[in-house]
Write an enzyme that holds these catalytic residues in place. Structure first.
Site, PDB file in Angstrom:
ATOM      1  N   GLU A  58     -28.170  14.529  21.172  1.00 45.62           N
ATOM      2  CA  GLU A  58     -27.883  15.255  20.030  1.00 45.62           C
ATOM      3  C   GLU A  58     -26.468  15.986  19.809  1.00 45.62           C
ATOM      4  OE1 GLU A  58     -28.568  19.318  20.129  1.00 45.62           O
ATOM      5  OE2 GLU A  58     -29.981  19.279  22.121  1.00 45.62           O
ATOM      6  N   LYS A 201     -36.210  26.898  26.833  1.00 47.59           N
ATOM      7  CA  LYS A 201     -35.292  28.093  27.490  1.00 47.59           C
ATOM      8  C   LYS A 201     -36.133  29.291  27.677  1.00 47.59           C
ATOM      9  CE  LYS A 201     -31.819  26.411  24.189  1.00 47.59           C
ATOM     10  NZ  LYS A 201     -32.607  25.267  23.504  1.00 47.59           N
TER      11      LYS A 201
END
Length: 819
Positions: A58, A201
């Site tokens: 990405e 996360k």
């Protein structure tokens, strides 16, 4: 079109992708051919063509996570890690309004050097239209880093199966009130790419994230990384989150085998493999929790929500923890890229080994060999570049012919009456040294001889339908005519080699002047059609009428009456007077009759039948099923209206009995299909044709297949909750007993997955394969007589042909278990 998976996906060494069903009239150019908004780098394209391991990377991590030039250094390091482990990196991003899969070094520098530009976009699925189709206030094209969701979309379009990244988005804490759920999760639910990350996360709600992924049907596992027993799903900076992982994966080989099995079943969801941060870089869970709570409080006060929340929180965590989180962040990304590349390498080997095994048992295709034509029945070409085509076909071996009873030995259940043709595809080849000497001509020159690769295959709509039905497992007899010429002999030999009956093939005498039908396509070096020539006069020209009439009486009618097949398929290549005779003969033996319209021009022949053979209406309709594409449907509707068929009293009585409100049913039709189709008038046209054709399967290309049918009075589907969403209307005028009309069933079968554009080899014969497979299943009838039970499998068969060099994919034999 397809909602449930099936084993046809194992017929290609690369994963099967979203079903993309081409109508036989429409040229659908695909994004695989580099366009002004989508570019696959030559290196990545070649690697995919060679089945080498490619890893998607990405770019938001560079454009929105790291400052310049640190981001460029990280990008270079990650690409190097992919190469060091035996893979090809494909860094994905938006540069100057173009989606790139495989950014070069200069392009990557251009992109990441603008990281602080306020116009730099963060690209998820929803943003592609804006980023690629619009400009900023100064008229400049947009640049953007792709998120996990955005990268998955483009990676899947390119055919990349493995994607390595940092941390996964998820369900934010407090999402029960904010509804803040990352698009990464929904993308994983609908895009079959394997994502390797370090889990969520830590500031996200990990239990709810895992629950959401389960609801989306996403396979989730965590690498054991040397640990025994159960392990936690990682929390990005820390190896343990306190939340057990749904599954544990031992190593990269096991991960590759999981991906491979997932793809063989045609599952449309993605996979997420969590890779814990290297132990030496793992931060204390307590320290990180304290930093996260502080960052969340700051974000709440600052009003950072939605897409702005994650970068804001990450920056605050960085401020609180100093360089520790930054070092950990880099370490975990590198670990994920290392592991992701090893998974891609193992997966590539699995696919290559399976391809070799299939090639060892591949049956000879004889006359219908590799390199079949790349054009539709109407002469519309499908663009295919040599790099997009596998160098060797890899079909699953069909059952040995000795296990399949010949149609010569028993009465076939299916008769197909239509055209049998020899197709010639002439692909222009650039002469040796041409490009080196400055000759960049891609098209053949006029008025001279040109170098070409010429391939020959069996074709004709009737021939394709019969062959598809035969491969699926039906007892089928093709009734057609050939000339007493070399092409005719080749056609007979081809049928024999395919173990198909030739009893229904009539060789017309030379003195009749009849020529075997032929189709010749002249293609440029990209296999795009330049010009085509068709000679189909043998069945429908005025000169052939007397000979065809005699042949019908002496050859085809006796066979039909003796065999009494349960199903008869007619294509529109017959002249109207011959169509009328076939329809009457089929009705006399009470056969289920299907009609393939062939083309817009020929689809209207049903409305030119002799007066004494005018089409009757339901429940006495002669034709039970028609399979037009949207253009043919429109032509049929227009012809019926112009011929006054909608002025007939018997037509109106059936329309009135369908229960459609006088104000129309636009809302109901839009709910059953979609607003776009309603705007085009496709559902409305289908309904108005129903009295003459009680079941219509309209092939809509990328939009799927629309099934519209009359349900007879008393049909259990009219009162079943399972089918309630497909019931457009019910008879409400009390004529159920006299006319037998119960209501209208309308169902749009959407494509479950778009076939990768580089997997599309030829659209020729795709619609014919659909009908052949559909009728083959209906004739067997193991799932009853409901058409909707067989549409999805018919579309799977069509996809195999879409990805085949031949007008009917020989790998359809692998689907024989279904019937």
């Amino acid at each position: 079109m397809i909602r449930t998976p099936w084993i046809w996906n194992n017929c290609s060494p690369r994963l099967a992708h979203r079903i993309f069903f081409q109508s036989s009239r429409v040229q659908q150019r695909q994004i695989s051919n580099n366009s002004r908004i989508f570019q696959i780098s030559p290196e990545v394209r070649q690697a995919l063509s060679d089945n080498r391991p490619v890893v998607a990377l990405e770019t938001t991590i560079y454009t929105h996570g790291w400052p310049y030039p640190d981001n460029l250094s990280l990008a270079s390091d990650l690409s190097s890690l992919v190469r060091k482990n035996g893979g090809v990196p494909a860094t994905i991003g938006i540069l100057n309004g173009v989606a790139h899969v495989g950014l070069g070094a200069d392009e990557l520098d251009q992109l990441v050097s603008r990281a602080k530009d306020p116009q730099m976009m963060k690209i998820s699925r929803r943003d592609f239209g804006f980023a690629l189709g619009s400009r900023d206030v100064n008229g400049k094209a947009f640049n953007g880093g792709t998120t996990i969701a955005g990268t998955m979309v483009l990676a899947h379009m390119a055919g990349i199966e493995v994607f390595a990244t940092g941390g996964l988005g998820g369900v934010h804490r407090g999402a029960e009130t904010t509804m803040d759920v990352s698009a990464d999760l929904t993308e994983l639910g609908r895009t079959p790419v394997a994502v390797i990350s370090s889990g969520c996360k830590a500031f996200l709600d990990i239990p709810r994230t895992l629950e959401y992924l389960e609801t989306q049907g996403v396979a989730v596992g965590t690498f054991a990384d040397g640990r025994e027993g159960g392990v936690d799903f990682p929390a990005f900076w820390t190896r343990e989150s306190g939340v057990p992982s749904p599954k544990v994966i031992r190593d990269e080989q096991e991960a590759a085998e999981i991906i491979h099995a997932h793809h063989l079943l045609g599952l449309q969801s993605g996979l997420h493999f969590a890779n814990p941060i290297p132990e030496r870089h793992s931060l204390s869970k307590d320290v990180m929790e304290a930093a996260i709570y502080e960052a969340l409080d700051h974000a709440k006060v600052a009003g950072a929500i939605g897409a702005a929340a994650t970068p804001y929180i990450l920056n605050k965590i960085k401020e609180v923890t100093g360089d520790n989180s930054v070092t950990a962040n880099r370490a975990l990304v590198e670990g994920n890229v290392n592991r992701g590349t090893k998974v891609a390498v193992a997966l590539s080997k699995l696919e290559a080994d399976e391809g070799r095994q299939r090639r060892q048992v591949e049956p000879s295709s004889h006359i219908v060999g590799p390199g079949a034509s790349n054009y539709t029945a109407s002469g519309v070409s499908k663009s295919v570049s040599p790099a997009d085509v596998e160098t060797e076909p890899t079909p699953v071996a069909a059952a040995p012919s000795s296990t399949i009873a010949s149609t010569n030995e028993r009465n076939p259940k299916v008769f197909v009456a239509g055209s049998l043709a020899i197709d010639l595809s002439c692909d222009y080849t650039i002469k040796p040294g041409g490009l080196a000497t400055g000759d960049t001509t891609m098209k053949p020159a006029s008025y001279t001889s040109n170098p070409a690769e010429i391939t020959q295959s069996l074709g004709g709509v009737g021939g394709n339908v019969a062959r598809a039905a035969h491969l699926i497992g039906a007892d089928v007899r093709l009734c057609s005519a050939i000339g007493d010429d070399l092409s005719g002999k080749a056609a007979l030999e081809g049928l024999s080699q395919l173990d198909m009956s030739t009893e229904g093939i009539s060789t017309l005498p030379a003195e009749s002047g009849s020529r075997t039908a032929q189709y010749v396509a002249i293609n440029d070096s990209n296999r795009d059609l330049v010009i085509a020539m068709a000679d189909m006069a043998i069945l429908d020209s005025p000169d052939s009428t007397p000979t065809i009439s005699k042949t019908f009486d002496s050859h085809w009618l006796p066979q039909l009456q003796a065999s009494k097949p349960t199903h008869l398929v007619l294509d529109a290549n017959w002249a109207p007077e011959h169509l009328a005779r076939w329809l009457q003969a089929g009705k006399d033996i009470d056969a289920h009759i299907s009609f393939e319209p062939v083309s817009q021009a020929k689809s209207t022949r049903l409305f030119d039948l002799p007066e004494d053979h005018a089409l009757p209406v339901f429940p006495n309709a002669t034709i039970n099923l028609v399979t037009p594409n949207n253009h043919e449907l429109s032509s049929m509707y227009t012809a019926a209206r112009e011929k006054g068929l909608f002025d007939r009293a018997d037509w109106w009585s059936i329309i009135d009995a369908l229960g459609i409100p006088q104000t129309g049913a636009r809302v109901q039709m839009a709910l059953a299909t979609n607003s776009s189709l309603v705007d085009q008038g496709i559902p409305q046209q289908s309904v108005q044709l129903l009295p003459f054709f009680p079941a219509i399967c309209t092939k809509l290309g990328a939009q799927g297949v629309l099934l519209t049918q009359i349900l007879p009075a008393g049909d259990e589907r009219l009162t079943s909750g399972e089918h309630a969403t497909y019931i457009l209307s019910r008879c409400a005028n009390g004529t159920e007993d006299t006319l037998g009309v119960g209501g209208v069933y309308m169902r749009l079968f959407p494509p479950g997955e778009d076939v990768k554009a580089e997997d599309v080899v030829s659209v020729n014969g795709v619609g014919d394969t659909f009908l052949g497979a559909l009728v083959a299943q209906m004739a067997e009838g193991r799932l009853g007589n409901r058409i909707e039970e067989y549409v999805d499998v018919a579309q799977r068969a069509a996809v195999l042909t879409l990805k085949s060099r031949e007008s009917v994919c020989p790998r359809l034999g692998a689907m024989r278990l279904l019937v």
